[in-house]
Design a protein around this motif. Structure first.
Motif, short mmCIF file in Angstrom:
data_model
loop_
_atom_site.label_atom_id
_atom_site.label_comp_id
_atom_site.label_asym_id
_atom_site.label_seq_id
_atom_site.Cartn_x
_atom_site.Cartn_y
_atom_site.Cartn_z
N UNK A 110 57.49 -25.76 26.23
CA UNK A 110 57.06 -24.39 25.94
C UNK A 110 58.29 -23.50 25.70
N UNK A 111 59.29 -23.63 26.56
CA UNK A 111 60.49 -22.81 26.40
C UNK A 111 61.19 -23.12 25.08
N UNK A 112 61.28 -24.39 24.74
CA UNK A 112 61.96 -24.77 23.50
C UNK A 112 61.17 -24.31 22.28
N UNK A 113 59.86 -24.43 22.37
CA UNK A 113 59.03 -24.01 21.24
C UNK A 113 59.22 -22.53 20.95
N UNK A 114 59.15 -21.70 21.99
CA UNK A 114 59.28 -20.26 21.76
C UNK A 114 60.71 -19.84 21.49
N UNK A 115 61.68 -20.68 21.87
CA UNK A 115 63.05 -20.43 21.40
C UNK A 115 63.09 -20.50 19.88
N UNK A 116 62.34 -21.47 19.31
CA UNK A 116 62.26 -21.56 17.86
C UNK A 116 61.52 -20.38 17.25
#
Length: 411
Positions: A110-116
């Protein structure tokens, strides 16, 4: 473990303004004290919201790539601490360790996705009707937002709320469930380690009164809530009265319909897993099965066998599929529901009264035949007062009626 947890406000862990506390015990073994958390009051909430408001302008002005870097770093820290966090989830809310590991993995993703998402284009360029005109839209941050999360996904759901809010320039105040304060504390520790600026992410422990104080605070400009219909309705009403944004996810009441031409082995396996894993304590859990008469008996035979293949406890063992109910009160409500409106017990429902089951909130999977959609067991429980409803099996003539008889709920 007797140390009292602290709120996380303005980049620091702070003691509560009052002495009120709440214990959280291991639902698998009630003698195991997991955490003592403060019950935040309006003063604590005020401090948290003030910190979020003070950080709002600078966080809004922070570039998307800079916000993305912090979110990516948070995902990496969670991944590095994954086993310890999974064990904490299993111990605090009774989630089987395999599912707990999956939740931690999802939290990192989730954190990586929203970093994108933080570095993607937002808004639109709209063709103008006049020459030499640039017409476009942009999305602005709302401002400080309140996040009220449940206990059954104590890491993933707070991040499902916080990560997109942070990615798009909002500051947040999280009010985690009073049933999962230790996991919430470890999330705040990870946020702190990731280096988010002070006041961007804040957390206030507490109960319903804490959440109400948060929703009512003048500086809060949006709310994201996951929980019961009753509480969600009150929050939605309060947000509407203030004219602020509101998002409310209020549980599910899910039905499986087994037709005469179904693959009965697959239907039984999916039904058993959907109904009983994690003791069915999910908004996506199956709680009703509607079966065509022609395949009722062979389906039930397969369902009983599939259910018997799901291991009940201990939650720290990788083979475990079914943990305890989250509280003793939830166990009492479940047993009372069976006692007052028993129906025809098809299978299950019994555990030894000693050994591994003596101390925790354990309840064996069971199925009950119900012919009437008005039967008490066919009514949706309040997610704020969770119980594990026995799985119900109804005849085919009730398929449409029973499948649509609950108030509108998200799943």
């Amino acid at each position: 473990m007797s140390d009292i947890l602290h709120h996380y406000i303005g980049g620091d862990f702070r003691a509560a303004s009052t002495a009120a506390t709440r214990e959280r015990r291991n639902p698998s073994r009630s003698t195991d004290l997991v955490a003592v958390a403060p019950v935040g009051d309006a003063t604590d909430v005020g401090h948290a919201v003030a910190a979020a408001a003070a950080a709002a302008a600078s966080w809004r002005a922070t570039t998307g790539p800079a916000r993305a870097e912090l979110l990516y770093r948070l995902g990496e820290i969670i991944a590095q601490r994954s086993e310890a966090m999974a064990e904490r989830i299993a111990r605090e809310v009774g989630k089987p360790i395999g599912e707990a590991r999956g939740e931690v993995g999802r939290a990192s993703v989730i954190c990586r996705y929203y970093a994108g998402e933080a570095v993607r284009a937002v808004g639109q360029v709209i063709p103008a009707q006049t020459p030499d005109t640039l017409q476009y839209t942009v999305h602005d941050p709302v401002g400080p937002v309140a996040l009220i999360a449940p206990w059954n996904f104590p890491l993933a759901i707070p991040l499902w709320k916080a990560a997109p809010a942070l990615a798009f320039g909002n500051t947040v105040v999280l009010k985690p469930s009073e049933l999962s304060p230790r996991v919430a504390h470890e999330l705040a520790e990870a946020v702190h380690a990731a280096g988010f600026p002070a006041g961007v992410f804040n957390m206030a422990h507490g109960d319903g009164t804490t959440g109400a104080a948060l929703i009512d605070h003048d500086a809060i400009r949006g709310v994201s809530f996951t929980g019961s219909q009753a509480v969600g309705a009150r929050i939605t009403e309060a947000a509407a009265a203030r004219g602020i944004r509101c998002q409310a996810e209020m549980g599910g009441k899910n039905v499986v319909i087994v037709m005469a031409d179904a693959d009965l082995d697959r239907a039984a396996a999916l039904t058993a897993a959907g109904a009983f894993r994690f003791a069915g304590q999910k908004c996506t859990a199956t709680s009703r099965v509607i079966v065509a008469d022609a395949v009722r008996k062979p389906f039930l035979d397969r369902l009983a066998a599939a259910t018997a293949g799901l291991t009940v406890g201990p939650v720290m063992e990788s083979a475990c599929a079914i943990g305890p109910l989250v509280t003793a009160a939830a166990l009492e409500r479940t047993t009372a529901a069976l006692a007052t409106a028993p129906g025809e017990r098809l299978f299950g429902g019994g555990l030894p009264a000693d050994g591994d089951w003596a101390e925790g909130n354990w309840f064996a999977p069971c199925a009950v035949a119900v012919d009437d959609p008005a039967h008490p067991l066919a009514q949706p429980p309040d997610a704020a007062n969770p119980r594990r409803d026995p799985l119900r099996v109804t005849p085919p003539r009730l398929a449409l009626l029973t499948g649509r008889s609950d108030p509108a709920r998200t799943g």
